[in-house]
Design a protein around this motif. Structure first.
Motif, PDB file in Angstrom:
ATOM      1  N   UNK A   1      17.453 -13.885  -2.898  1.00 42.14           N
ATOM      2  CA  UNK A   1      17.912 -12.536  -2.608  1.00 42.14           C
ATOM      3  C   UNK A   1      17.885 -12.364  -1.102  1.00 42.14           C
ATOM      4  N   UNK A   2      19.037 -12.064  -0.502  1.00 43.32           N
ATOM      5  CA  UNK A   2      19.097 -11.844   0.942  1.00 43.32           C
ATOM      6  C   UNK A   2      19.599 -10.433   1.201  1.00 43.32           C
TER       7      UNK A   2
ATOM      8  N   UNK B   1      24.263 -14.938  14.760  1.00 46.39           N
ATOM      9  CA  UNK B   1      24.468 -16.353  14.468  1.00 46.39           C
ATOM     10  C   UNK B   1      23.224 -16.999  13.860  1.00 46.39           C
ATOM     11  N   UNK B   2      22.068 -16.699  14.423  1.00 48.56           N
ATOM     12  CA  UNK B   2      20.842 -17.330  13.927  1.00 48.56           C
ATOM     13  C   UNK B   2      20.530 -16.924  12.494  1.00 48.56           C
ATOM     14  N   UNK B   3      20.902 -15.716  12.109  1.00 46.81           N
ATOM     15  CA  UNK B   3      20.688 -15.275  10.728  1.00 46.81           C
ATOM     16  C   UNK B   3      21.665 -15.963   9.781  1.00 46.81           C
ATOM     17  N   UNK B   4      22.913 -16.115  10.217  1.00 42.35           N
ATOM     18  CA  UNK B   4      23.895 -16.808   9.367  1.00 42.35           C
ATOM     19  C   UNK B   4      23.508 -18.272   9.168  1.00 42.35           C
TER      20      UNK B   4
ATOM     21  N   UNK C   1      22.537 -20.085   5.640  1.00 44.53           N
ATOM     22  CA  UNK C   1      23.195 -21.326   5.223  1.00 44.53           C
ATOM     23  C   UNK C   1      22.163 -22.392   4.854  1.00 44.53           C
ATOM     24  N   UNK C   2      21.156 -22.550   5.686  1.00 42.82           N
ATOM     25  CA  UNK C   2      20.115 -23.551   5.406  1.00 42.82           C
ATOM     26  C   UNK C   2      19.300 -23.195   4.171  1.00 42.82           C
ATOM     27  N   UNK C   3      18.994 -21.917   3.983  1.00 50.32           N
ATOM     28  CA  UNK C   3      18.259 -21.493   2.790  1.00 50.32           C
ATOM     29  C   UNK C   3      19.096 -21.722   1.525  1.00 50.32           C
ATOM     30  N   UNK C   4      20.375 -21.422   1.586  1.00 48.55           N
ATOM     31  CA  UNK C   4      21.251 -21.609   0.426  1.00 48.55           C
ATOM     32  C   UNK C   4      21.381 -23.089   0.081  1.00 48.55           C
TER      33      UNK C   4
END
Length: 59
Positions: free
Chosen positions: A3-4, A42-45, A49-52
């Motif tokens: 959940x984000x 950018x750092x959140x995106x 991506x890495x978490x997904x």
């Protein structure tokens, strides 16, 4: 379940994400500070991506 949520989301209150997280066992909740309904920093995106990727690799 991953959940984000953006902490400043005005479309869906962050409290709803917290309730979903509390109701779903083994879920992970990530709240991005300073973000609204979509991630702009950018750092959140990249983090998402890495978490997904990690989440789906574990399935």
């Amino acid at each position: 379940m991953l959940i984000v949520h953006g902490a400043l989301d005005t479309n869906v209150p962050v409290e709803q994400a917290k309730l979903l997280h509390a109701a779903v066992p083994h879920s992970e909740l990530v709240i991005y500070a300073g973000e609204g309904h979509s991630l702009r920093k950018r750092e959140h995106r990249l983090d998402l991506l890495n978490r997904a990727r990690a989440f789906f690799a574990d399935l």
